[in-house]
Design a protein around this motif. Structure first.
Motif, PDB file in Angstrom:
ATOM      1  N   SER A  85       0.824  -1.207   0.000  1.00 18.94           N
ATOM      2  CA  SER A  85       0.000   0.000   0.000  1.00 18.94           C
ATOM      3  C   SER A  85       0.862   1.262   0.000  1.00 18.94           C
ATOM      4  CB  SER A  85      -0.952   0.003   1.199  1.00 18.94           C
ATOM      5  OG  SER A  85      -0.220  -0.117   2.403  1.00 18.94           O
ATOM      6  N   GLU A  86       2.101   1.151   0.443  1.00 18.30           N
ATOM      7  CA  GLU A  86       3.027   2.279   0.468  1.00 18.30           C
ATOM      8  C   GLU A  86       4.322   1.869  -0.236  1.00 18.30           C
ATOM      9  OE1 GLU A  86       2.434   5.323   1.813  1.00 18.30           O
ATOM     10  OE2 GLU A  86       0.393   4.680   2.295  1.00 18.30           O
ATOM     11  N   PRO A  87       4.982   2.808  -0.905  1.00 21.46           N
ATOM     12  CA  PRO A  87       6.249   2.478  -1.582  1.00 21.46           C
ATOM     13  C   PRO A  87       7.301   1.943  -0.609  1.00 21.46           C
ATOM     14  CG  PRO A  87       5.444   4.630  -2.276  1.00 21.46           C
ATOM     15  CD  PRO A  87       4.582   4.192  -1.125  1.00 21.46           C
ATOM     16  N   ARG A  88       8.129   1.043  -1.090  1.00 22.84           N
ATOM     17  CA  ARG A  88       9.253   0.471  -0.340  1.00 22.84           C
ATOM     18  C   ARG A  88      10.530   1.163  -0.798  1.00 22.84           C
ATOM     19  NH1 ARG A  88       6.723  -1.885   3.681  1.00 22.84           N
ATOM     20  NH2 ARG A  88       4.896  -0.941   2.821  1.00 22.84           N
ATOM     21  N   GLN A  89      11.474   1.277   0.104  1.00 24.05           N
ATOM     22  CA  GLN A  89      12.759   1.894  -0.224  1.00 24.05           C
ATOM     23  C   GLN A  89      13.616   0.932  -1.048  1.00 24.05           C
ATOM     24  OE1 GLN A  89      14.673   3.280   3.332  1.00 24.05           O
ATOM     25  NE2 GLN A  89      12.911   4.518   3.944  1.00 24.05           N
ATOM     26  N   ALA A  90      14.611   1.482  -1.715  1.00 20.44           N
ATOM     27  CA  ALA A  90      15.510   0.691  -2.557  1.00 20.44           C
ATOM     28  C   ALA A  90      16.239  -0.393  -1.771  1.00 20.44           C
ATOM     29  CB  ALA A  90      16.513   1.606  -3.250  1.00 20.44           C
ATOM     30  N   SER A  91      16.441  -0.179  -0.474  1.00 27.46           N
ATOM     31  CA  SER A  91      17.146  -1.161   0.358  1.00 27.46           C
ATOM     32  C   SER A  91      16.256  -2.338   0.751  1.00 27.46           C
ATOM     33  CB  SER A  91      17.686  -0.488   1.628  1.00 27.46           C
ATOM     34  OG  SER A  91      16.608   0.073   2.373  1.00 27.46           O
ATOM     35  N   HIS A  92      14.951  -2.203   0.580  1.00 25.30           N
ATOM     36  CA  HIS A  92      14.020  -3.292   0.914  1.00 25.30           C
ATOM     37  C   HIS A  92      14.227  -4.419  -0.093  1.00 25.30           C
ATOM     38  CE1 HIS A  92      10.286  -4.882   2.760  1.00 25.30           C
ATOM     39  NE2 HIS A  92      10.080  -5.391   1.564  1.00 25.30           N
ATOM     40  N   GLY A  93      14.184  -5.641   0.390  1.00 24.37           N
ATOM     41  CA  GLY A  93      14.377  -6.764  -0.506  1.00 24.37           C
ATOM     42  C   GLY A  93      13.590  -7.988  -0.100  1.00 24.37           C
ATOM     43  N   PHE A  94      13.761  -9.030  -0.844  1.00 26.65           N
ATOM     44  CA  PHE A  94      13.098 -10.309  -0.603  1.00 26.65           C
ATOM     45  C   PHE A  94      14.165 -11.339  -0.242  1.00 26.65           C
ATOM     46  CE2 PHE A  94       9.709  -8.088  -2.331  1.00 26.65           C
ATOM     47  CZ  PHE A  94       8.565  -8.840  -2.467  1.00 26.65           C
ATOM     48  N   TRP A  95      13.724 -12.443   0.371  1.00 26.59           N
ATOM     49  CA  TRP A  95      14.619 -13.535   0.702  1.00 26.59           C
ATOM     50  C   TRP A  95      14.019 -14.824   0.180  1.00 26.59           C
ATOM     51  CZ3 TRP A  95      14.306 -14.584   6.696  1.00 26.59           C
ATOM     52  CH2 TRP A  95      12.992 -14.781   7.067  1.00 26.59           C
ATOM     53  N   CYS A 131      19.687 -16.718   5.538  1.00 25.66           N
ATOM     54  CA  CYS A 131      19.384 -16.531   4.118  1.00 25.66           C
ATOM     55  C   CYS A 131      19.695 -15.099   3.692  1.00 25.66           C
ATOM     56  CB  CYS A 131      17.907 -16.808   3.854  1.00 25.66           C
ATOM     57  SG  CYS A 131      17.426 -18.521   4.164  1.00 25.66           S
ATOM     58  N   PRO A 132      20.300 -14.930   2.511  1.00 25.93           N
ATOM     59  CA  PRO A 132      20.568 -13.578   2.024  1.00 25.93           C
ATOM     60  C   PRO A 132      19.274 -12.896   1.584  1.00 25.93           C
ATOM     61  CG  PRO A 132      21.124 -15.166   0.334  1.00 25.93           C
ATOM     62  CD  PRO A 132      20.742 -15.951   1.563  1.00 25.93           C
ATOM     63  N   THR A 133      19.308 -11.576   1.556  1.00 24.04           N
ATOM     64  CA  THR A 133      18.188 -10.829   0.981  1.00 24.04           C
ATOM     65  C   THR A 133      18.630 -10.300  -0.377  1.00 24.04           C
ATOM     66  OG1 THR A 133      18.863  -8.780   2.046  1.00 24.04           O
ATOM     67  CG2 THR A 133      17.245 -10.141   3.216  1.00 24.04           C
ATOM     68  N   TYR A 134      17.654 -10.016  -1.201  1.00 19.98           N
ATOM     69  CA  TYR A 134      17.888  -9.517  -2.549  1.00 19.98           C
ATOM     70  C   TYR A 134      17.226  -8.140  -2.653  1.00 19.98           C
ATOM     71  CZ  TYR A 134      19.272 -14.318  -3.396  1.00 19.98           C
ATOM     72  OH  TYR A 134      19.898 -15.537  -3.336  1.00 19.98           O
ATOM     73  N   PRO A 135      17.969  -7.074  -2.251  1.00 20.36           N
ATOM     74  CA  PRO A 135      17.377  -5.736  -2.258  1.00 20.36           C
ATOM     75  C   PRO A 135      17.050  -5.270  -3.675  1.00 20.36           C
ATOM     76  CG  PRO A 135      19.706  -5.636  -1.683  1.00 20.36           C
ATOM     77  CD  PRO A 135      19.343  -7.081  -1.783  1.00 20.36           C
ATOM     78  N   ALA A 136      16.021  -4.442  -3.759  1.00 20.11           N
ATOM     79  CA  ALA A 136      15.534  -3.966  -5.054  1.00 20.11           C
ATOM     80  C   ALA A 136      16.533  -3.060  -5.762  1.00 20.11           C
ATOM     81  CB  ALA A 136      14.211  -3.228  -4.867  1.00 20.11           C
ATOM     82  N   GLY A 137      17.190  -2.202  -5.009  1.00 22.41           N
ATOM     83  CA  GLY A 137      18.101  -1.244  -5.634  1.00 22.41           C
ATOM     84  C   GLY A 137      17.390  -0.022  -6.183  1.00 22.41           C
ATOM     85  N   VAL A 138      16.063  -0.058  -6.198  1.00 23.72           N
ATOM     86  CA  VAL A 138      15.225   1.071  -6.630  1.00 23.72           C
ATOM     87  C   VAL A 138      13.987   1.092  -5.727  1.00 23.72           C
ATOM     88  CG1 VAL A 138      15.940   0.958  -9.070  1.00 23.72           C
ATOM     89  CG2 VAL A 138      13.953  -0.345  -8.311  1.00 23.72           C
ATOM     90  N   PRO A 139      13.384   2.259  -5.514  1.00 27.80           N
ATOM     91  CA  PRO A 139      12.106   2.260  -4.791  1.00 27.80           C
ATOM     92  C   PRO A 139      11.073   1.466  -5.597  1.00 27.80           C
ATOM     93  CG  PRO A 139      13.003   4.478  -4.960  1.00 27.80           C
ATOM     94  CD  PRO A 139      13.829   3.603  -5.862  1.00 27.80           C
ATOM     95  N   PHE A 140      10.158   0.805  -4.904  1.00 26.46           N
ATOM     96  CA  PHE A 140       9.131   0.023  -5.603  1.00 26.46           C
ATOM     97  C   PHE A 140       7.884  -0.060  -4.744  1.00 26.46           C
ATOM     98  CE2 PHE A 140      11.221  -3.005  -2.883  1.00 26.46           C
ATOM     99  CZ  PHE A 140      10.253  -3.935  -2.523  1.00 26.46           C
ATOM    100  N   ILE A 141       6.764  -0.442  -5.366  1.00 32.41           N
ATOM    101  CA  ILE A 141       5.511  -0.643  -4.644  1.00 32.41           C
ATOM    102  C   ILE A 141       4.890  -2.001  -4.990  1.00 32.41           C
ATOM    103  CG2 ILE A 141       4.006   0.495  -6.322  1.00 32.41           C
ATOM    104  CD1 ILE A 141       2.644   1.783  -3.717  1.00 32.41           C
ATOM    105  N   GLN A 142       5.464  -2.674  -6.000  1.00 30.26           N
ATOM    106  CA  GLN A 142       5.038  -4.006  -6.412  1.00 30.26           C
ATOM    107  C   GLN A 142       6.276  -4.824  -6.766  1.00 30.26           C
ATOM    108  OE1 GLN A 142       1.687  -3.816  -9.451  1.00 30.26           O
ATOM    109  NE2 GLN A 142       2.542  -1.763  -9.605  1.00 30.26           N
ATOM    110  N   ALA A 143       6.152  -6.128  -6.658  1.00 31.41           N
ATOM    111  CA  ALA A 143       7.220  -7.023  -7.103  1.00 31.41           C
ATOM    112  C   ALA A 143       6.561  -8.259  -7.695  1.00 31.41           C
ATOM    113  CB  ALA A 143       8.126  -7.405  -5.938  1.00 31.41           C
TER     114      ALA A 143
END
Length: 172
Positions: A85-95, A131-143
């Motif tokens: 619902s809100e944008p995520r920062q570029a440092s946010h990632g998935f694992w 487990c490592p995370t895979y940060p987006a590197g860009v702001p995002f709101i969907q993946a």
């Protein structure tokens, strides 16, 4: 033995079997695929063409956290769309904790435009902290997570776009 005692014995047998299955499932550390998620038709549009996809939509915190954990396979053009619902920062990632299949992830802005694509490998660690995370590197709101190699195979790159709804897909 009476018919009633036979039914009780049969019920006890089923109860033991059900409890054993439940205990095994909980102790195996492998989560079952999510049920009841909305599924949408969509497409990725790039210079190489339009690729139709079917996406499960994870929009709650619980749905996003479970993601594709426990899946042993996924159809070639199937994936999961993670909505915020809100944008995520570029440092946010998935694992990839408890995720069994290699995946690619595309991070998208509010218009569905891909900002970055990352390749992710399954993590065999018994805890998420391993487990490592895979940060987006860009702001995002969907993946969008797809099978590994999907974006490369279809010539989909950052700057390309996801369109929701089959009727919204550009003609090839």
């Amino acid at each position: 033995m009476t018919a009633a005692s036979g039914r009780v014995r049969g019920l006890k047998g089923w109860l033991v079997l059900a409890l054993s299955s439940l205990i095994y499932g909980c102790s195996s550390g492998i989560a079952a695929p999510q049920e009841g998620l909305p599924v949408i038709e969509a497409c990725f549009a790039s210079a190489a063409g339009t690729v139709p996809v079917t996406l499960e939509v994870a929009s709650s915190s619980e749905q996003r956290q479970k993601g594709l954990m426990g899946r042993k396979s996924m159809a070639p053009n199937a994936g999961m769309l993670f909505e915020y619902s809100e944008p995520r920062q570029a440092s946010h990632g998935f694992w990839m904790y408890k995720t069994l299949i290699p995946l690619d992830i595309a991070y998208l802005n509010q218009n569905g435009v891909i900002g970055s694509i990352r390749q992710m490998v399954p993590c065999a660690s018994a805890s998420g902290s391993g487990c490592p995370t895979y940060p987006a590197g860009v702001p995002f709101i969907q993946a969008v997570e797809m099978n590994a190699g999907f974006f490369r195979e279809h010539g989909i790159r950052p700057g390309d776009r996801l369109y929701r709804g089959k009727g919204n897909c550009p003609a090839r």
